[in-house]
Enzyme design. Structure first.
Site, PDB file in Angstrom:
ATOM      1  N   ASP A 451      -7.736 100.437  31.813  1.00 19.11           N
ATOM      2  CA  ASP A 451      -7.226 101.805  31.734  1.00 19.11           C
ATOM      3  C   ASP A 451      -5.712 101.702  31.552  1.00 19.11           C
ATOM      4  O   ASP A 451      -4.982 101.300  32.461  1.00 19.11           O
ATOM      5  CB  ASP A 451      -7.576 102.539  33.039  1.00 19.11           C
ATOM      6  CG  ASP A 451      -7.122 103.987  33.021  1.00 19.11           C
ATOM      7  OD1 ASP A 451      -6.259 104.334  32.185  1.00 19.11           O
ATOM      8  OD2 ASP A 451      -7.631 104.758  33.855  1.00 19.11           O
ATOM      9  N   HIS A 452      -5.255 102.081  30.375  1.00 20.50           N
ATOM     10  CA  HIS A 452      -3.848 101.854  30.051  1.00 20.50           C
ATOM     11  C   HIS A 452      -2.917 102.711  30.906  1.00 20.50           C
ATOM     12  O   HIS A 452      -1.717 102.442  31.013  1.00 20.50           O
ATOM     13  CB  HIS A 452      -3.596 102.133  28.560  1.00 20.50           C
ATOM     14  CG  HIS A 452      -2.522 101.260  27.967  1.00 20.50           C
ATOM     15  ND1 HIS A 452      -1.401 100.872  28.680  1.00 20.50           N
ATOM     16  CD2 HIS A 452      -2.390 100.692  26.747  1.00 20.50           C
ATOM     17  CE1 HIS A 452      -0.634 100.112  27.923  1.00 20.50           C
ATOM     18  NE2 HIS A 452      -1.223  99.978  26.733  1.00 20.50           N
TER      19      HIS A 452
END
Lengths: 479, 336
Positions: A451-452
């Site tokens: 999850d950036h």
């Protein structure tokens, strides 16, 4: 006294503080039976059906499906009998106070002479003052208490106990409004079935459905025909005609339409949401597993375990996560939660669908301990016995599809976790050796979905590099 | 189909079974009906007229007048049964099981078990039971609850002439001891009896009225009472399942539970005294195995826990009546 009951957000497991009403299976005004599924409630980890514990009518639906998250104890609906008046229900709702299930509140209940409670909300609701009843009649202590509490006049009550003693049941009955039972009426008595060795209900069913009892084989004691034997022969009603006809095709390939079950619907919605709202990025890497495969043989002998490659992998992930706490995270809105230990959720294909029970603090466990933990979780998953506690939490997920012969795949993040590792199969590949010669190696395909919002590319890559190091030089797993 | 009285059904079945199987013998007090009187052996007829003409047809070797000793009657029946005969012993009043209880309880019911299944005791003990005749406590009792509590005995309580025939045939042909209880007030009742050599298996209750609101379980004389109440209430739209147990040992659990699972309300009507009785047994069965189906507490319509009174008014106040059964149905439906 009306039979009105509050339906509140349940508390499944000690850490559950809130939940969402995913779907109502009964609508306002519907009558329901004990055991019937009322609704689906979703917590941050699991989705579960709520079954009715009694027969009643859903008189007020307060929290509709798909609404906001509700705290445990929040009023969701009012159950009552069909004949309870709206005014009574309004009064009940007006008096309703959510139970405070917080630990603090429960502790203050336990403390004997409680000092003034710190939080105003923890103060108990003032109970109605019971009106003292003086009587010479024989009555059980609980019955007297109930009569005082509900203000029931004892004079008209005929005690059903020995010597006319008034029981709790007598007072409870006297305090209720008159019953209007729903009568089902007289039924048809089967004729000319006397000669058959069948139970009365079996005979009735046979007459009702035109089943010839002489052709029925009884499964009961000494061949007695029971209702189940007859029902087994009753043809199910012909299915309703299909709503549309597909254009003529040489081979009938019309779909058999299966509606998603409730659990699958919720899983579908949550995965769609995860894939649509989480900015996923993927880091892929091939790792050499020759050393790991060799070491597993000896290590399993030494440890006396049957740990699988996946168990070694979970150990490696646990160790790597402990070294890279920036990957061992959960994302909650605008905050990132970091964890000291790696609680690794393991994806298991159970008969009910995908489940993800958690191996707790995998970084602190030896491989044989991990193997024991996963073995237990798999057994529970297969028998459908996973509890909320088994599923709840998790800081990272591992999904392994290597056994199906695929090389590599990408997984969808299981929110609120920050990352998931997708594990492919092992294959022999030709590789360049130290002196330029060709040699064959066993390699495994890994893909890390991150999850950036919480994990940057470099952080993910460093974690994956550590993981690769641990797998290719597996002595580190026993450090 | 033949229309006959309950007592005729008893007599005819014994007659046919004695004709069919020469091992069937009968013994009891004054069953020949006039032995030693001026008019000859059959001049007067037995007290219940359930053995009239048997002596003339089958003779003194197969129709045996006994001394007034119930222990001796049952003891002799046990001996006959163990040595290959199929005795039908008659106790003039069911109350007299008291004096012969050792032979019934400690001997008859236990032979098969004590000899590892190698012996059998195919005896039938017929007895007239029940109150309503102003006959005082020692000649009015209903003993089926007591007998049902004893393992090794089968207990049969027919309520109609047709059931008498089918059940008595089964009893005589059965290889185990059978207690066959005939209510005194039923002897003169009439009913249709099917033709042919039919038998009715034990443990097979009869549904005599069908309804979906209340289950009434009963047996013997009380079956007719319950049917009258069910017919009356049917006019108000109240449906009652009336279950005639026919045998209390073995008990047709399936019929009771199937019915209660539909109605959710159980009433047991019985003439025996209430403590440790067939009624409490059935209420317990339902509480144990159909608890989740119940809509109201079960109701028992039974005499009080006292001996049967002698005075007429007290006796009728003591016994279950259609009024009491109807009140029980209304009470269980009024549960809130």
């Amino acid at each position: 006294m009306a039979n009105i009951r509050a339906f509140t957000m349940p508390k499944w497991g000690i850490e559950m503080t809130e939940g969402t009403l995913a779907e109502w299976m009964v609508q306002e005004g519907d009558a329901f039976k004990r055991g019937q599924t009322l609704c689906l409630i979703e917590t941050d980890k699991i989705t579960n059906e709520v079954e009715a514990e009694f027969d009643a009518v859903l008189r007020r639906l307060i929290v509709p499906a798909g609404g906001d998250v509700q705290p445990v104890g929040a009023l969701l609906a009012i159950f009552a009998d069909a004949d309870d008046s709206d005014a009574d229900i309004d009064a009940f709702m007006g008096n309703f106070k959510a139970a405070d299930t917080s630990v603090a509140a429960r502790q203050s209940d336990d403390a004997a002479p409680a000092p003034a409670p710190v939080a105003a909300s923890a103060a108990p609701a003032p109970a109605p003052t019971p009106k003292k009843i003086e009587t010479n009649r024989p009555i059980s202590p609980e019955a007297l208490k109930l009569a005082e509490l509900r203000g029931v006049d004892l004079d008209p009550i005929e005690g059903s106990g020995r010597g006319g003693r008034i029981t709790y049941q007598d007072v409870d009955q006297a305090s209720r409004s008159a019953a209007a039972p729903v009568l089902l009426g007289v039924a048809e008595l089967p004729v000319n079935l006397d000669g058959f060795y069948a139970s009365p209900l079996a005979k009735r069913l046979a007459a009702m459905h035109n089943v010839d009892l002489s052709k029925v084989k009884g499964s009961g004691a000494r061949g007695r025909i029971s209702k189940a034997d007859v029902l087994a022969l009753v043809q199910p009603a012909a299915p309703a005609a299909a709503g549309f006809l597909a254009p003529a095709v040489p081979v009938d390939n019309r779909p058999s339409v299966v509606p998603m079950d409730k659990i699958r619907k919720v899983v579908a919605r949550r995965l769609t949401e995860a894939k649509q709202t989480i900015p996923h990025f993927y880091l892929r890497m091939n790792v050499r597993v020759d050393e790991l495969l060799a070491m597993r043989k000896t290590a399993n002998l030494v440890l006396g375990t049957k740990a699988s490659i996946n168990d070694y992998l979970i150990r490696a992930v646990g160790v790597a996560l402990a070294r890279h706490p920036d990957v061992n995270v959960q994302v909650h809105g605008d905050t990132i939660h970091h964890f000291a230990h790696a609680d690794i959720a393991v994806a298991i294909a159970s008969p009910k669908g995908l489940v993800t029970p958690v191996v707790r603090a995998a970084n602190t466990l030896r491989v044989d301990q991990i193997a024991a933990a996963t073995k237990g979780l798999i057994a529970k998953a297969e028998s459908g016995k996973l509890s909320f506690a088994d599923m709840e939490g998790g800081t990272f997920s591992v999904s392994n599809l290597g056994m199906f012969g695929l090389d590599q795949f990408d997984a969808i993040i299981n929110p609120p976790q920050g990352a998931i590792l997708a594990v492919g199969g092992i294959s022999k590949v030709a590789a360049e050796g130290e002196n330029g010669q060709v040699r064959f190696e066993s390699r495994m395909g890994l893909s890390l979905s991150c999850d950036h919002r919480a994990i940057d590319g470099a952080a993910g890559a460093k974690f994956l590099a550590t993981l690769k190091g641990l797998i290719e030089a597996p002595e580190g797993l026993f450090a | 189909m033949a229309n006959m009285m309950y007592r005729e059904a008893v007599l005819r079945t014994i007659f046919e079974e004695m004709e069919r199987d020469e091992n069937v013998v009968m013994l009891g007090e004054d069953i020949v009906g006039g032995m030693g009187t001026a008019g000859g052996p059959e001049a007067i007829g037995g007290i219940w007229s359930t053995s009239t003409g048997l002596f003339g047809k089958f003779g003194a070797n197969r129709v045996i007048d006994t001394p007034i000793s119930e222990s001796a009657i049952i003891g002799a029946a046990n001996g006959l049964a163990l040595s290959g005969k199929r005795p039908i012993a008659e106790l003039m009043f069911a109350d007299f099981i008291g004096v012969s209880l050792d032979q019934i309880w400690n001997q008859m019911g236990k032979f098969r078990y004590m000899f590892g299944g190698k012996s059998k005791c195919p005896a039938v003990v017929r007895m007239a039971y029940g109150a309503g005749f102003n006959a005082a406590p020692q000649h009015s009792q209903s003993v089926h609850s007591l007998l049902t509590s004893m393992p090794g005995l089968k207990v049969v309580i027919p309520s109609t002439p047709a059931d008498v025939v089918g059940l008595l045939r089964t009893a005589i042909r059965d290889d185990d001891p059978v207690m066959f209880l005939e209510h005194k007030a039923l002897y003169a009742t009439k009913g249709e009896v099917p033709d042919g050599d039919y038998t009715i298996p034990f443990g097979h209750a009869r549904l005599t009225r069908a309804g979906q609101d209340v289950t009434i379980v009963t047996c013997g004389l009380m079956v007719g009472f319950c049917e009258r109440v069910a017919d009356k209430l049917a006019k108000e739209g109240i449906g009652c399942d009336v279950i005639d147990l026919r045998t209390t040992s073995p008990l047709d659990e399936e019929a009771i539970l199937d019915s209660v699972e539909v109605t959710g309300r159980l009433i047991v009507v019985d003439e025996s005294t209430p403590r440790c009785s067939i009624a409490t047994d059935i209420v317990a069965l339902v509480a144990e195995k159909a608890y989740s189906s119940l809509k109201a507490p079960s109701v028992m319509v039974m005499p009080p826990h006292t001996p049967v009174p002698f005075a007429r008014e007290l006796e009728s106040a003591y016994l279950p009546s259609t009024d009491k059964i109807e009140a029980a149905v209304r009470k269980i439906l009024a549960w809130r």
